[in-house]
Design a protein around this motif. Structure first.
Motif, PDB file in Angstrom:
ATOM      1  N   ALA A   1      62.960 -57.547  12.869  1.00 25.36           N
ATOM      2  CA  ALA A   1      64.083 -58.428  13.197  1.00 25.36           C
ATOM      3  C   ALA A   1      64.044 -58.935  14.638  1.00 25.36           C
ATOM      4  O   ALA A   1      64.927 -59.687  15.051  1.00 25.36           O
ATOM      5  CB  ALA A   1      65.405 -57.702  12.937  1.00 25.36           C
TER       6      ALA A   1
ATOM      7  N   SER B   1      68.869 -54.093  20.442  1.00 27.58           N
ATOM      8  CA  SER B   1      68.673 -52.993  19.504  1.00 27.58           C
ATOM      9  C   SER B   1      68.401 -53.592  18.134  1.00 27.58           C
ATOM     10  O   SER B   1      69.263 -54.251  17.548  1.00 27.58           O
ATOM     11  CB  SER B   1      69.923 -52.102  19.462  1.00 27.58           C
ATOM     12  OG  SER B   1      69.769 -51.061  18.533  1.00 27.58           O
ATOM     13  N   CYS B   2      67.192 -53.413  17.636  1.00 24.34           N
ATOM     14  CA  CYS B   2      66.838 -54.020  16.355  1.00 24.34           C
ATOM     15  C   CYS B   2      65.608 -53.347  15.758  1.00 24.34           C
ATOM     16  O   CYS B   2      64.850 -52.667  16.459  1.00 24.34           O
ATOM     17  CB  CYS B   2      66.576 -55.517  16.521  1.00 24.34           C
ATOM     18  SG  CYS B   2      65.088 -55.894  17.474  1.00 24.34           S
TER      19      CYS B   2
ATOM     20  N   VAL C   1      66.772 -49.370  16.401  1.00 22.34           N
ATOM     21  CA  VAL C   1      68.187 -49.117  16.099  1.00 22.34           C
ATOM     22  C   VAL C   1      68.511 -47.624  16.077  1.00 22.34           C
ATOM     23  O   VAL C   1      69.673 -47.230  16.201  1.00 22.34           O
ATOM     24  CB  VAL C   1      68.586 -49.752  14.748  1.00 22.34           C
ATOM     25  CG1 VAL C   1      68.584 -51.263  14.851  1.00 22.34           C
ATOM     26  CG2 VAL C   1      67.659 -49.282  13.634  1.00 22.34           C
TER      27      VAL C   1
END
Length: 332
Positions: A219, A214-215, A197
């Protein structure tokens, strides 16, 4: 097949007829094998290929009668004195006008990553016949490529099982990831880029990428990583690579690549084991690091070639070697 449906969508939006050319049989050897396809539109645009480039002009010429009368045909192409491949190709050329429901069903197949079978009905000779044609089958239900086609079991049938598109998950967003995304997509793979992120990037930064995630590593959703997938860790951060590797511990990709030297790999795997000692041995069998074949690659582009070549050798179960040293036929 995916590209063919996309090209059909563009052509139909312009109200252009399209014809599908499929190599359904081969005598001898050839650059391409039965099952390769090409879509031709009325304006002469072609998507895909049925040879190394020598047959396409003749297929385009032969397709004109299909555009004119909407009747499928078989054309033969003897390459023994023109291609140097000592082979005769039998190519089915048929009108391609799948209904909206067939197109929708095909899109569901892609999304669900389902295996399906394509069947082509033909005779092994130069001929024009309204009974020639192709369809794909999903769950026992035929999906024809044109509404007036009805399969005739008295004809020869070429059957081909189509597996889901091969996927490459690139975990990292540096310049080398950009190059790998571009090269892999041109290979025909579906590319997903995964970035932390903190990275200020999006899908437009990665040519050819199908998806951008995007993580945080914890996650990351891993359900879509299957046996038709490869993953490569290239975040350039030891801590991030370790976190993503821990998240991937329950996945079963055919290939899991680690960018960086052997010393870094050993440190990474040792710490991984300390944190996740119950992981199966098969997980380590799928790990390749340092990722890539030893071809002297130095630039990001060359490294991308080395990585893609190694993934292909793993997927195809082939020991890399120079073809000049191979005894027997080049292609199986």
């Amino acid at each position: 097949m995916k590209k063919i449906f996309e090209a059909y969508h563009r052509a139909s939006a312009q109200q252009l007829k399209t014809a599908l050319a499929t190599v359904v049989a081969l005598e001898g050897s050839s650059y391409r094998k039965p099952g390769v396809r090409m879509l031709i539109s009325e304006d002469g645009k072609m998507t895909g290929a049925v040879s190394g480039g020598c047959v396409e002009k003749e297929v385009l010429r032969q397709a004109q009668s299909v555009f004119k009368d909407n009747i499928p045909k078989i054309m033969t192409y003897d390459g023994r004195y023109r291609l140097g491949c000592e082979g005769i190709l039998y190519i089915l050329i048929e009108p391609f006008s799948p209904s909206v429901s067939v197109v929708d069903n095909f899109q569901e197949i892609l999304k669900g990553r389902k295996t399906f079978q394509v069947s082509a009905y033909y005779e092994k000779k130069d001929a024009t016949n309204p009974l020639f044609g192709s369809m794909f089958t999903l769950g026992g239900t035929p999906q024809v490529f044109r509404d007036d086609f009805k399969p005739d079991s008295s004809l020869s049938i070429f059957k081909q099982n189509m597996s889901p598109c091969f996927q490459l998950f690139i975990i990292g967003a540096e310049h080398d990831a950009v190059q790998l995304s571009s090269f892999a997509s041109k290979t025909g793979w579906e590319v997903t880029v995964v970035a932390d992120v903190s990275e200020e990037k999006n899908i437009s930064d990665f040519p050819g990428a199908l998806d951008f995630i995007s993580c945080l590593p914890e996650a990351l959703e891993t359900e879509q990583i299957d046996h038709q997938s490869a993953v490569i860790l290239m975040t350039h951060s030891y801590v991030k690579d370790l976190k993503y590797l821990l998240r991937l511990s329950d996945t079963e990709p055919v290939y899991l690549g680690l960018l960086g030297p052997a010393k870094r790999r050993e440190k990474l795997l040792n710490e991984f084991l300390e944190r996740h000692p119950e992981v199966s041995d098969s997980f380590f069998d799928r790990i390749y690091g340092p990722s890539g074949l030893n071809i002297g690659a130095e630039t990001p582009q060359e490294i991308a070639v080395a990585i893609i070549a190694e993934i292909l050798s793993v997927v195809r179960d082939k020991e890399p070697m120079m073809l000049k040293n191979k005894i027997g036929r080049i292609h199986s």
